[in-house]
Motif scaffolding. Structure first.
Motif, PDB file in Angstrom:
ATOM      1  N   ALA A 113       0.602  -0.920   0.462  1.00 55.69           N
ATOM      2  CA  ALA A 113       0.192   0.006   0.017  1.00 55.69           C
ATOM      3  C   ALA A 113       0.692   0.946  -0.229  1.00 55.69           C
ATOM      4  O   ALA A 113      -0.279   2.164   0.113  1.00 55.69           O
ATOM      5  N   ILE A 125       2.668   7.119  -1.398  1.00 53.52           N
ATOM      6  CA  ILE A 125       1.254   5.652  -1.362  1.00 53.52           C
ATOM      7  C   ILE A 125       1.371   5.223  -2.550  1.00 53.52           C
ATOM      8  O   ILE A 125       1.651   5.304  -3.629  1.00 53.52           O
ATOM      9  N   ASN A 138     -12.406  -1.578  -0.298  1.00 58.56           N
ATOM     10  CA  ASN A 138     -11.301  -0.449  -0.471  1.00 58.56           C
ATOM     11  C   ASN A 138     -11.697  -0.126  -1.601  1.00 58.56           C
ATOM     12  O   ASN A 138     -11.858   0.854  -2.880  1.00 58.56           O
ATOM     13  N   GLN A 182      -5.984   7.612   2.314  1.00 59.17           N
ATOM     14  CA  GLN A 182      -5.596   7.423   1.298  1.00 59.17           C
ATOM     15  C   GLN A 182      -5.676   6.913   0.024  1.00 59.17           C
ATOM     16  O   GLN A 182      -5.596   7.752  -1.072  1.00 59.17           O
ATOM     17  N   HIS A 223      -4.743  -0.739   2.263  1.00 56.25           N
ATOM     18  CA  HIS A 223      -4.680   0.884   1.359  1.00 56.25           C
ATOM     19  C   HIS A 223      -5.674   1.272   3.278  1.00 56.25           C
ATOM     20  O   HIS A 223      -7.210   0.576   3.296  1.00 56.25           O
TER      21      HIS A 223
END
Length: 471
Positions: A90, A100, A359, A434, A430
């Motif tokens: 991640a 990131i 996510n 982010q 993640h």
């Protein structure tokens, strides 16, 4: 007779046997070569003096140079081949900066998992790094059979075969099973490795419109009767677009038209289904009804290589005749053990699959709300942001990097010009922050590039031609 004389006679006899064997081999080769030459010399035209082509004169090289010149004119840095200075997940580190990261396949965050690392260390201590030979010759290790048994059990089928490369898996399996009298029908967006395998096989190739079962039926209805074997190839989750194959509709056609079905699960294993078992679990389909399951070990499982899963007969054929298995070194023991350890975690921690789904859905939702074109993505492991212009896509990637976000472009010729994009690979690791930050920055940077009309339209063609001529 003395012992020295006896040894001398034995040595002389062995030497004679070797010479005799070599003579037979040469004679067989020379006979074959003479026959070949005789065939080739019939009606031979006069020799033509050829000039050797330079690599610099190849159109492929000139295309690379043209792209480079266009980038240089607009001051665009090359976004490819940047070295990561840590294990990428991640987040990553490039040039000393923590970023990131949406450019790595570590979908379930297993690359640094303690169980995977411990298994890798133990295996290295016992077996070293390399299998050192083809498995058929002397490269077999206990972990190879264990991994193949685990993959077969995971899919609920009889057997599987592992290869040292995901790309090689498609090339070797397709070229082994299909031949010049056969037909391969594939989705128009299928991976390049499948196209390479089809080309090598010599089979006739037909494509159907992306994820369009009606068009697939049209192709099958018009050509199916002319071929010995028919293979249809689709992907579970499509690597460029992030949508899912319409497997139920294709299965109905399979019953009617009697083809083999091959499903590429490279971006589906560990992603689709409640337990991450892939496309069959997502749709509630009996996995034994699919003839060939193909997948890679580098996306969800922290390893490298690929596999084919299906019937015991399929596995036996591939192990006996697939060149990419028979003549290639066996998968490194440490990679084999790492894949097994990753399957352990996938089966014992299904919450990772659930986190990835949350996510992916969040990224897709926010991107669409921000006005980004996410194409066909279903919001699982892959979410593209379509940019269109290749140069604009490259600059967007560079702008994101400057803002602390690593996401790479896919440009022509990997996709048609006008379809360039950034691909975001989502992981279970993640954070919501982010994802929100990445979507917001991407929308901001892309809007700025569009307002400046940055891209191919702003290229000075005459200046670029002068740059190319000076090289």
């Amino acid at each position: 007779m003395s012992k020295d004389e006896e040894r001398h006679n034995v040595s002389k006899m062995n030497s004679s046997l070797k010479e005799n064997l070599l003579d037979r081999m040469r004679n067989a080769h020379q006979s074959s070569e003479r026959n070949r030459m005789a065939r080739s010399e019939r009606d031979v035209p006069p020799p033509v003096r050829r000039k050797q082509t330079r690599f610099e004169d190849l159109p492929e090289y000139k295309q690379v140079q043209t792209q480079k010149a266009a980038s240089e004119q607009l001051g665009i840095e090359n976004p490819f081949y940047r070295a990561h200075q840590t294990a990428a997940g991640a987040t990553t580190v490039i040039d000393g900066r923590k970023l990131i990261n949406f450019a790595s396949y570590d979908y379930l965050g297993l690359n640094r998992h303690p169980h995977v690392l411990a298994q890798a260390r133990d295996t290295i201590n016992t077996f070293g790094i390399s299998a050192s030979a083809s498995r058929l010759v002397a490269g077999e290790r206990p972990a190879h059979a264990e991994l193949e048994e685990r993959i077969a059990a995971f899919y609920g089928v009889e057997a599987s075969v592992c290869f040292v490369s995901g790309y090689l898996t498609n090339v070797a399996a397709i070229s082994c099973l299909m031949g010049p009298k056969d037909l391969v029908v594939h989705d128009e967006f299928i991976h390049n490795s499948a196209l390479a395998g089809i080309k090598l096989s010599g089979a006739t190739r037909r494509l159907f419109k992306h994820n369009d079962a009606n068009d697939l039926e049209h192709v099958l209805r018009t050509v199916a009767g002319d071929y010995r074997r028919i293979l249809v190839i689709v992907e579970g989750v499509y690597s460029m677009d992030g949508d899912i194959a319409n497997l139920p509709a294709i299965m109905k056609l399979k019953t009617e038209y009697g083809f083999w079905l091959m499903v590429d699960e490279a971006h589906s294993l560990g992603i689709l289904g409640k337990r991450g078992k892939g496309t069959f679990e997502h749709f509630g389909i009996d996995p034994r009804q699919v003839d060939i399951w193909m997948g890679t070990l580098s996306k969800t499982t922290s390893s490298c290589g690929g596999y084919i899963a299906g019937s015991a007969a399929l596995a036996a054929v591939l192990k006996a005749t697939a060149g990419g298995f028979v003549y290639s070194v066996g998968l490194a023991p440490v990679l084999t053990a790492s894949a097994i350890a990753s399957l352990d975690i996938l089966e014992s921690e299904p919450e990772r699959v659930a986190a990835l789904k949350r996510n992916g859905a969040l990224f897709l939702k926010l991107a669409q709300e921000a006005g980004l074109d996410t194409g066909l993505s279903a919001g699982f492991s892959v979410v593209p942001v379509l940019v269109g212009d290749s140069l604009r896509a490259v600059q967007l990637s560079n702008d994101l990097l400057a803002a602390g976000i690593n996401a790479l472009p896919i440009i022509h010729p990997a996709v048609p010009e006008g379809m360039a994009r950034l691909r975001f690979f989502i992981t279970s690791e993640h954070t919501e922050e982010q994802i929100r930050q990445t979507v917001a920055v991407t929308a901001e940077k892309l809007k700025d590039l569009a307002e400046r009309n940055f891209g191919l339209a702003s290229i000075d063609i005459q200046q670029m031609m002068k740059m190319l001529a000076s090289r």
